[in-house]
Design an enzyme around this catalytic site. Structure first.
Site, mmCIF file in Angstrom:
data_model
loop_
_atom_site.group_PDB
_atom_site.id
_atom_site.type_symbol
_atom_site.label_atom_id
_atom_site.label_comp_id
_atom_site.label_asym_id
_atom_site.label_seq_id
_atom_site.Cartn_x
_atom_site.Cartn_y
_atom_site.Cartn_z
ATOM 1 N N GLU A 257 -51.921 -49.442 -41.633
ATOM 2 C CA GLU A 257 -51.472 -47.858 -41.826
ATOM 3 C C GLU A 257 -50.830 -47.900 -40.533
ATOM 4 O O GLU A 257 -51.717 -46.705 -39.510
ATOM 5 C CB GLU A 257 -52.350 -46.979 -42.667
ATOM 6 C CG GLU A 257 -53.092 -47.922 -44.317
ATOM 7 C CD GLU A 257 -51.759 -48.411 -45.558
ATOM 8 O OE1 GLU A 257 -50.631 -47.785 -45.051
ATOM 9 O OE2 GLU A 257 -51.781 -48.908 -46.378
ATOM 10 N N CYS A 296 -48.003 -39.540 -42.253
ATOM 11 C CA CYS A 296 -47.445 -40.737 -42.028
ATOM 12 C C CYS A 296 -46.494 -40.437 -43.228
ATOM 13 O O CYS A 296 -45.194 -41.820 -42.560
ATOM 14 C CB CYS A 296 -48.240 -41.708 -42.074
ATOM 15 S SG CYS A 296 -49.356 -41.485 -43.589
HETATM 16 P P1 NAP Z 1 -54.978 -43.963 -32.947
HETATM 17 O O1 NAP Z 1 -54.391 -43.023 -31.474
HETATM 18 O O2 NAP Z 1 -53.902 -45.187 -33.060
HETATM 19 O O3 NAP Z 1 -55.610 -43.486 -33.259
HETATM 20 C C1 NAP Z 1 -56.818 -43.730 -34.187
HETATM 21 C C2 NAP Z 1 -57.850 -44.391 -34.395
HETATM 22 O O4 NAP Z 1 -57.566 -45.574 -33.568
HETATM 23 C C3 NAP Z 1 -58.853 -43.157 -34.243
HETATM 24 O O5 NAP Z 1 -60.367 -43.304 -34.989
HETATM 25 C C4 NAP Z 1 -58.940 -43.630 -32.611
HETATM 26 O O6 NAP Z 1 -60.240 -43.014 -32.392
HETATM 27 C C5 NAP Z 1 -59.098 -45.153 -32.697
HETATM 28 N N1 NAP Z 1 -58.619 -45.808 -31.331
HETATM 29 C C6 NAP Z 1 -57.960 -45.876 -30.459
HETATM 30 N N2 NAP Z 1 -58.207 -46.911 -30.179
HETATM 31 C C7 NAP Z 1 -59.235 -47.836 -30.368
HETATM 32 C C8 NAP Z 1 -59.125 -49.566 -30.279
HETATM 33 N N3 NAP Z 1 -59.339 -49.445 -29.586
HETATM 34 N N4 NAP Z 1 -60.114 -49.762 -31.408
HETATM 35 C C9 NAP Z 1 -60.587 -49.759 -32.009
HETATM 36 N N5 NAP Z 1 -60.258 -48.156 -32.646
HETATM 37 C C10 NAP Z 1 -59.528 -47.272 -31.774
HETATM 38 O O7 NAP Z 1 -53.682 -42.394 -33.788
HETATM 39 P P2 NAP Z 1 -53.945 -41.031 -33.956
HETATM 40 O O8 NAP Z 1 -53.167 -40.676 -33.228
HETATM 41 O O9 NAP Z 1 -54.785 -40.850 -34.334
HETATM 42 O O10 NAP Z 1 -53.066 -41.010 -35.742
HETATM 43 C C11 NAP Z 1 -51.414 -41.028 -35.375
HETATM 44 C C12 NAP Z 1 -50.877 -42.457 -36.221
HETATM 45 O O11 NAP Z 1 -51.542 -42.401 -37.622
HETATM 46 C C13 NAP Z 1 -49.376 -41.896 -36.634
HETATM 47 O O12 NAP Z 1 -48.431 -42.886 -35.797
HETATM 48 C C14 NAP Z 1 -48.829 -42.236 -38.320
HETATM 49 O O13 NAP Z 1 -48.382 -42.470 -38.225
HETATM 50 C C15 NAP Z 1 -50.175 -42.822 -38.605
HETATM 51 N N6 NAP Z 1 -50.527 -42.483 -39.595
HETATM 52 C C16 NAP Z 1 -50.141 -43.030 -40.626
HETATM 53 C C17 NAP Z 1 -50.915 -43.262 -41.764
HETATM 54 C C18 NAP Z 1 -50.866 -44.277 -42.910
HETATM 55 O O14 NAP Z 1 -51.715 -43.687 -43.504
HETATM 56 N N7 NAP Z 1 -49.334 -45.119 -42.801
HETATM 57 C C19 NAP Z 1 -51.572 -42.085 -41.878
HETATM 58 C C20 NAP Z 1 -51.915 -41.288 -40.997
HETATM 59 C C21 NAP Z 1 -51.679 -41.391 -40.025
HETATM 60 P P3 NAP Z 1 -60.447 -42.227 -31.348
HETATM 61 O O15 NAP Z 1 -59.419 -41.100 -31.943
HETATM 62 O O16 NAP Z 1 -61.536 -42.454 -30.476
HETATM 63 O O17 NAP Z 1 -59.285 -42.418 -29.812
#
Ligand code: NAP
Length: 518
Positions: A257, A296
């Site tokens: 997602e 999102c």
């Molecule tokens: P993110 O930076 O991609 O982080 C998401 C998760 O991935 C966090 O738990 C992060 O851990 C982890 N992560 C980071 N690097 C990783 C790696 N190399 N390997 C495995 N895991 C890793 O996203 P975010 O900033 O938290 O979230 C915002 C985004 O999420 C927005 O773009 C939004 O649109 C999207 N979103 C989508 C939905 C949906 O249902 N479609 C719902 C909510 C949000 P750390 O925090 O420890 O870095």
């Protein structure tokens, strides 16, 4: 030093052996707690869940597992006040916004409790009917769905520390699949606290529910062929997950997602001030301001007939002007903070990027903060942009600014032909949700079908459902959540459909007597 939150893995609480990463209050800037996963034996912890947790869960029937979900619902409800306190402090959200996450999560869990009860005392599901394989009826094929022999790793986003856990855990645990959740570091506290409460109450068998807070390093490496990973977050991290050897070489099942540039569309034939017009403007404002636009599913692009560009801009701006922004502890405040300084910087940067192709229709900077220091608090006012030349506004169609920001755009139409509007909506390249506003059922139905292929959900609002509809951005457990293309291509929820991800489909080919004995 603030408290270091523990991880629950391998059936026991384990502290990381590093210094820990601090979590902050985004309104006050104070440090709250720390998280750390350094030094955990992930392989052993995953093996414990895969062997002990899975075996214990899969010995039970759907109905028995549903009764565990029901116990979790009861416990979480009893502890709601503590969760709200954590959300106010760590997510900077006002009560109504915390409710979307906390009560939304508990509601979703409750919904799967009922679904589980309806599945009864069985341990697998039938998929379709028996089908004859030869000339005779005697030898047939029956597809079955049996719970997978792996674990489900959830890598979650910062914006839904509660709902993001339970909307995934409910169908997984109901399916008999153990869960290991890795919350986004920034807001990991609420997820950790909820897991702690459920674990301490002994609701699920050891190994059924684990939490790892802190760095994601090594998590994907610990996955084995029958495991699955459900990721929510940015498109960049999604690409890292998809290209990991666990997925490319070990066939770990993956659900993504990612970000999404969702749309709202007002159909032609609705006058300024009409019911459909009002429903659109109200919903756009709600979507921009709930959780400070950090959803999102939030509306990012608003499409209206050319002649209504001015009136819609005025109506939305007038409503936005009333939004009180600041410290979520102040009762007059309707919109709290963004989650951290990095998100604040990212929203400001994103806005500047969009503004090169758009005019400012309502300036968020006009909102003075209530009870919050602008030098410290991660608060921004809601900003409405407008792009009169929607065809040449590629930045607006491409960039998701994860904050209280939306862009209004006009479309051309003639005699009910809205091809231009549909083409503009599709510039989002696949979204989680599009909402339609109008009063002509036939036109709304036709438009919904036109957009269904590129949206996980089409939310249609006509005056007859004004008081009943569940909201553009609200994800209901009964309906699909996920979207094709840049939204990640994932599928979650949708009632019983969500269980498919956690089951394996197999065709049993046998005599009718054998199939009847399944
Ligand atoms: P993110 O930076 O991609 O982080 C998401 C998760 O991935 C966090 O738990 C992060 O851990 C982890 N992560 C980071 N690097 C990783 C790696 N190399 N390997 C495995 N895991 C890793 O996203 P975010 O900033 O938290 O979230 C915002 C985004 O999420 C927005 O773009 C939004 O649109 C999207 N979103 C989508 C939905 C949906 O249902 N479609 C719902 C909510 C949000 P750390 O925090 O420890 O870095």
């Amino acid at each position: 030093m603030t408290q270091l939150l523990s991880n629950f893995l391998g059936g026991r609480w384990q502290a990381g052996n590093g210094g820990g990463t601090p979590l902050f209050d985004p309104t006050l800037g104070t440090e709250l707690v720390r998280v750390d996963a350094t030094g955990l034996d992930l392989a052993a912890g995953f093996a414990f869940a895969r062997e002990q947790g899975r075996a214990a869960l899969q010995r039970l029937t759907y109905r028995e597992r549903a009764s565990m979900l029901a116990a979790a619902v009861k416990l979480l409800q009893a502890n709601r006040d503590a969760y709200y306190d954590i959300a106010t402090a760590n997510s900077g959200t006002v009560k109504n916004d915390s409710a979307v996450d906390i009560d939304g999560g508990i509601f979703t869990l409750g919904n799967y409790t009922k679904l589980g009860e309806s599945l009864g005392d069985r341990r697998f599901l039938l998929d379709g009917e028996m089908t004859r394989l030869g000339k005779e009826d005697l030898f047939q094929s029956q597809h079955v769905l049996t719970p997978t022999r792996g674990i489900a790793l959830f890598i979650n986003a910062f914006n839904f520390p509660s709902w993001g856990l339970w909307e995934k855990a409910a169908p997984a645990l109901l399916s008999g699949v153990p869960v290991i959740v890795k919350p986004a570091t920034t807001t990991a506290w609420l997820t950790q606290r909820m897991v702690r409460d459920v674990v301490e109450a002994g609701i699920f068998p050891p190994g059924a529910l684990s939490v790892v807070c802190g760095s994601s390093a090594g998590l994907m490496d610990a996955l084995q062929p029958f495991d699955m990973v459900s990721f929510t977050g940015s498109a960049e991290t999604a690409a890292v997950i998809r290209s990991h050897p666990a997925v490319t070489q070990r066939s770990v099942r993956v659900n993504i997602e990612a970000d999404s540039v969702n749309s709202a569309l007002l159909l032609p034939g609705e006058a300024a001030g009409s019911a459909a017009f009002d429903l659109l403007t109200r919903e756009v404002v709600r979507e921009m301001t709930v959780k400070s636009g950090q959803k999102c599913t939030a509306i990012r692009r608003v499409f209206v007939p050319e002649a209504l560009y001015g009136p819609v801009a005025e109506a939305i701006a007038a409503r936005l002007a009333k939004t009180v922004v600041g410290n979520p502890r102040n009762e007059t405040v309707r919109m709290g903070a963004l989650v951290n300084r990095a998100q604040l910087a990212s929203v400001r940067e994103g806005l500047a990027h969009l503004q090169t192709q758009a005019e400012l229709l309502h300036d968020g900077r006009a909102h003075a903060l209530v009870d919050a220091d602008p030098a410290v608090a991660c608060c921004v006012g809601p900003t409405l942009l407008g792009a009169r030349d929607a065809d040449n506004a590629d930045r607006i169609h491409d960039l998701e600014v994860f904050g209280p920001v939306a862009t209004l755009m006009p479309y051309r139409h003639s005699a009910g032909d809205i091809a231009h509007a549909l083409a503009l909506v599709r510039r989002g390249q696949g979204s989680l949700v599009a909402s339609l506003y109008g009063s002509d059922p036939a036109a709304l139905a036709a438009t919904a079908l036109e957009l269904a292929d590129s949206h996980g959900r089409v939310h249609v609002i006509s005056p007859d459902v004004a008081q009943l509809h569940t909201g553009h951005g609200n994800v209901m457990p009964q309906s699909l959540h996920g979207g094709p293309g840049r939204a990640g291509g994932g599928e979650e929820l949708g009632g019983i459909r969500a269980l498919n991800f956690y089951h394996r489909r197999s065709a049993v080919q046998a005599s009718t007597a054998v199939l009847a004995a399944l």
